[in-house]
Every structure is written in C-alpha cells, then in structure tokens.
Design a protein around this motif. Structure first.
Motif, PDB file in Angstrom:
ATOM      1  N   SER A 212       2.347  -1.100 -10.612  1.00  0.00           N
ATOM      2  CA  SER A 212       1.130  -0.600 -10.218  1.00  0.00           C
ATOM      3  C   SER A 212       0.813   0.889 -10.871  1.00  0.00           C
ATOM      4  O   SER A 212      -0.313   1.255 -11.341  1.00  0.00           O
ATOM      5  N   LEU A 213       1.983   1.712 -11.315  1.00  0.00           N
ATOM      6  CA  LEU A 213       1.746   3.042 -11.579  1.00  0.00           C
ATOM      7  C   LEU A 213       1.086   2.905 -13.187  1.00  0.00           C
ATOM      8  O   LEU A 213       0.613   3.929 -13.770  1.00  0.00           O
ATOM      9  N   ARG A 214       1.399   1.560 -13.834  1.00  0.00           N
ATOM     10  CA  ARG A 214       0.851   1.488 -15.272  1.00  0.00           C
ATOM     11  C   ARG A 214      -0.593   0.800 -15.132  1.00  0.00           C
ATOM     12  O   ARG A 214      -1.169   0.988 -16.358  1.00  0.00           O
ATOM     13  N   PHE A 215      -1.195   0.794 -13.975  1.00  0.00           N
ATOM     14  CA  PHE A 215      -2.471   0.553 -14.007  1.00  0.00           C
ATOM     15  C   PHE A 215      -3.398   1.746 -13.800  1.00  0.00           C
ATOM     16  O   PHE A 215      -4.582   1.512 -13.450  1.00  0.00           O
ATOM     17  N   HIS A 216      -2.606   2.836 -13.807  1.00  0.00           N
ATOM     18  CA  HIS A 216      -3.569   4.210 -13.651  1.00  0.00           C
ATOM     19  C   HIS A 216      -4.491   3.975 -12.347  1.00  0.00           C
ATOM     20  O   HIS A 216      -5.657   4.190 -12.387  1.00  0.00           O
ATOM     21  N   PRO A 217      -4.069   3.636 -11.020  1.00  0.00           N
ATOM     22  CA  PRO A 217      -4.668   3.524  -9.962  1.00  0.00           C
ATOM     23  C   PRO A 217      -4.948   4.775  -9.273  1.00  0.00           C
ATOM     24  O   PRO A 217      -4.178   5.599  -9.437  1.00  0.00           O
ATOM     25  N   ASP A 218      -6.373   4.754  -8.743  1.00  0.00           N
ATOM     26  CA  ASP A 218      -6.548   5.980  -7.861  1.00  0.00           C
ATOM     27  C   ASP A 218      -5.942   5.803  -6.296  1.00  0.00           C
ATOM     28  O   ASP A 218      -5.653   6.884  -5.784  1.00  0.00           O
ATOM     29  N   TYR A 219      -6.003   4.458  -5.729  1.00  0.00           N
ATOM     30  CA  TYR A 219      -5.415   4.348  -4.720  1.00  0.00           C
ATOM     31  C   TYR A 219      -4.125   3.023  -4.996  1.00  0.00           C
ATOM     32  O   TYR A 219      -4.571   2.243  -5.656  1.00  0.00           O
ATOM     33  N   ILE A 220      -3.020   3.529  -4.238  1.00  0.00           N
ATOM     34  CA  ILE A 220      -2.145   2.401  -4.092  1.00  0.00           C
ATOM     35  C   ILE A 220      -1.973   1.902  -2.650  1.00  0.00           C
ATOM     36  O   ILE A 220      -2.148   2.660  -1.729  1.00  0.00           O
ATOM     37  N   VAL A 221      -2.239   0.387  -2.439  1.00  0.00           N
ATOM     38  CA  VAL A 221      -2.387  -0.202  -1.106  1.00  0.00           C
ATOM     39  C   VAL A 221      -0.964  -0.787  -0.926  1.00  0.00           C
ATOM     40  O   VAL A 221      -0.774  -1.956  -1.566  1.00  0.00           O
ATOM     41  N   VAL A 222      -0.005  -0.694  -0.156  1.00  0.00           N
ATOM     42  CA  VAL A 222       1.089  -1.406   0.284  1.00  0.00           C
ATOM     43  C   VAL A 222       0.768  -2.097   1.633  1.00  0.00           C
ATOM     44  O   VAL A 222       0.572  -1.431   2.806  1.00  0.00           O
ATOM     45  N   GLY A 223       0.613  -3.435   1.641  1.00  0.00           N
ATOM     46  CA  GLY A 223      -0.017  -4.105   2.736  1.00  0.00           C
ATOM     47  C   GLY A 223       0.795  -3.585   3.983  1.00  0.00           C
ATOM     48  O   GLY A 223       0.509  -3.823   5.260  1.00  0.00           O
ATOM     49  N   GLU A 224       2.214  -3.870   3.786  1.00  0.00           N
ATOM     50  CA  GLU A 224       3.038  -3.559   5.055  1.00  0.00           C
ATOM     51  C   GLU A 224       4.347  -2.928   4.343  1.00  0.00           C
ATOM     52  O   GLU A 224       4.926  -3.923   3.760  1.00  0.00           O
ATOM     53  N   MET A 225       4.878  -1.793   4.780  1.00  0.00           N
ATOM     54  CA  MET A 225       6.215  -1.302   4.259  1.00  0.00           C
ATOM     55  C   MET A 225       7.136  -2.059   5.291  1.00  0.00           C
ATOM     56  O   MET A 225       7.092  -1.872   6.417  1.00  0.00           O
TER      57      MET A 225
END
Length: 373
Positions: A212-225
């Motif tokens: 995900s970090l390679r997609f340059h997101p403003d927000y990262i959502v982890v459905g469930e840790m």
C-alpha cells in the motif's frame, strides 16, 4: 446461484448477518437486527452437511478433508466461512461452520444518532479527527457495529483523498462513489488477502500493508487487526499516513494492550512498554462499541491517549455511555442510558488538528459541540 441445499435461501437472502452450523441438525441464523433463530430445517446426515460445506469451500479453491480439517474460505467478496470437521468435532456432529454475510450498510449520521449508537456531537468529532489525519481504531466484539461505523467514518473523507483498504479474505467495505452517470468520483483501492495451501503464494494483510505504501495513499484502512500486521499498521501511522482500523477488544484501554500483543507476534523480544509507547503514538484515539443485551449497538466510550512533552502517557475518556436502568421484563432486556461528554480533546490533539490543516473556526465550532465543516 450456487446450490447449497436449504442454506441457499439464507446465504443469498436479505437481512441476514450470520449462519452458524453447530452440527448437521443444529443450525442458527442471526439477523441484522440482532435476533437469533434456530432453524427447523436440517441436513439429512453428518455426511450431507460435510458435502454441502465442501461445495461452498470449492468456490475459494479450498479442500476440506482429514488432512485439512480447519478451513477459512469465502463464497464471494462479501461472504466468508470458517469450518471445522472431524476429527476436530465429533463424528455425529459432522461439521461446524460459521458463515458471515456482510451486507455493507451505508448509514447516514442521522441513523446512528436515531438508533442511540452515538450523539451528533460524537459523530462530528470522530469525522473531524479522521478528516484531519488522526489515526483511529474502532474496537469491540463481533456484531458490535465496528465495520458499519468505520464505513461511515471513511465515507466522510474528501473525495480527492486516496484511500487504500486492506481486508482479510472478503470485502466488507464499499467506499467507491459514483455520480449519476456512473463515473467514479473518489479515489479508492480495495484489496483483500489471498490464502493458499502453498505459503509462498499467500498474500497477507502484512504484505498488502507493505504494498500500500507504494500507492502513495492518504489513508490506509486495515479492515481488522488480528496478527502481526498490527506492527506494520502502527509503523505506517507514525510515518505520515492516516490509518483507520478495527480490532477485537473489551474496552478502550485494553485495545492498546491488545495491539501490543499483536505486535509482539512479529517482535517477541521487544519490551512491552516500548511497543505500548509506539501504538499509543500511532493511534491516539480509540472508539469502543458494544452490542448490549437488548441488541442495541452503542459506542460505549471514546478515549484519547495524550503524550506529554516528557513522554508520559495520559488516558482521557472523552465520551461514555452510562447505563441508568438494566432489567429483565417478560424475558426481554430493558436497558436505558445516555451518552455523556466527559472531557474535551487535549490541547496536544487540538494543536495537531490545526497543524494538519483544520481552520481555527472549525476547531472552535468542534469544541463547542458543533459540526466541523
């Protein structure tokens, strides 16, 4: 439509959240309003139940047999299934399974307020915190409304912000917005993990967090840790990304301790206090939701962990749901209560919101209980 005996109409029906197979002749359905119903229908035999469940798992390329008696699979992007068979359950049971059906509910803020889940002021605060870059964790048990609340919070993110979601095995979030002509108007990348019998071909939440970090997101959502991806999530949250996630826990304070436990699966030799300092820095806000005995879903508490200049952590309860009456009447639970504001967000967090672009006028309105624009 796949044919799964009498379960087909429940799996692909409406208003159903979960189907639990306790044995071949004991099946229970949980509806979206929280009610549970034991079905009169049953399989013909333990073997019949096993064969039907095998057909379900075939959709996700999983094989249920004596060498693999525990399986996690999915029927579609929004239906996931967990299965146990003999020898892990008795032969006269045949199979035990939980089929989770996620029908993404796109509720409005007014729906949460009307149902008693939260107050307007609480929803405005949470939306503003996420909008202005404060990583937030929504905690609670199964069926507490974590995903529905998280989905609403994410829907308030401005369309020009890029959102990258990561979910385990099946899709629960549906954040893509389209205009009246069907054109996508926001920026969302939805991803799910992939399980494989060949470990090298499996794609975990941890893997997707790295990608995900390679997609340059403003927000990262982890459905469930739920495992070591907790460490990658806190690392992302401490390095300039806004991370929104859910987790199973029993209170706000226990949520941070639960994160420590999950992070230690990756780094078992790191001191607990070191990890606790990291996760409280990464996720300063925790929202704890619960389904009460009367089936009402409520935010029980919103808590902030403030980091003082000397590094000391202070936990501030911002809002709490206080139960004023709890009784059993004619077999039904009668629960009454109200949400109360306990404290304002800290000066530290107010300063952070301003640094992240919140206009002073919006902060002033928010502190007075108004809506952030």
């Amino acid at each position: 439509m796949a044919e799964f005996s009498f379960l087909t109409k429940y799996i692909f029906g409406t208003g159903i959240e979960e189907i639990n197979l306790n044995s071949w002749d004991d099946i229970e359905v949980q509806y979206s309003d929280g009610t549970n119903v034991k079905l009169d229908e049953k399989f013909e035999s333990p073997d019949h139940a096993i064969n039907v469940v095998r057909r379900m798992l075939h959709v996700s390329g999983m094989v249920l047999d004596n060498t693999s008696p525990v399986i996690l699979g999915h029927l579609s992007k929004n239906i996931r299934i967990a299965v146990l068979k003999t020898p892990l359950v008795d032969e006269d049971v045949g199979v035990a399974a939980s089929i989770r059906i996620v029908n993404a509910q796109k509720l409005q803020k007014e729906d949460f307020v009307k149902s008693g889940t939260a107050t307007d002021e609480m929803m405005n605060l949470l939306s503003a915190l996420v909008r202005y870059g404060v990583s937030t964790t929504v905690a609670g048990a199964t069926s507490s409304g974590k995903t529905t609340l998280t989905g609403w919070l994410l829907s308030t993110i401005p369309d020009e912000k890029r959102v990258f979601t990561i979910e385990n095995g099946s899709r629960e979030l549906d954040l893509v917005k389209r205009d009246e002509n069907g054109k996508v108007i926001n920026k969302v990348v939805h991803t799910i993990t992939r399980e494989s019998e060949e470990k090298s071909k499996s794609i975990s939440q941890d893997d997707l967090l790295d990608i995900s970090l390679r997609f340059h997101p403003d927000y990262i959502v982890v459905g469930e840790m739920r495992s070591s991806e907790a460490d990658s999530a806190q690392e992302a949250a401490r390095t300039g990304h806004t991370v929104v996630t859910t987790i199973h826990s029993n209170s706000c304070e226990s949520t941070w301790r639960r994160m420590v436990t999950l992070c230690k699966r990756k780094y078992p030799n790191v001191d607990d206090k070191v990890i606790l300092n990291l996760v409280t820095e990464a996720f300063p806000i925790v929202v704890y939701a619960k389904q009460l005995e009367n089936k009402q879903r409520s935010i029980m508490e919103i808590m902030e962990c403030e980091i003082k200049p000397d590094g000391k952590r202070e936990y501030h309860s911002l809002y709490q749901y206080r139960i004023t009456e709890n009784r059993l009447e004619n077999g039904e639970f009668i629960i009454k209560g109200a949400h109360e504001k306990v404290a304002d967000i800290s000066k530290t967090l107010q300063r952070r919101l301003l640094e992240n672009g919140m206009p002073q006028s919006e902060l002033n309105a928010l502190m007075k209980g108004g809506k952030s624009a």
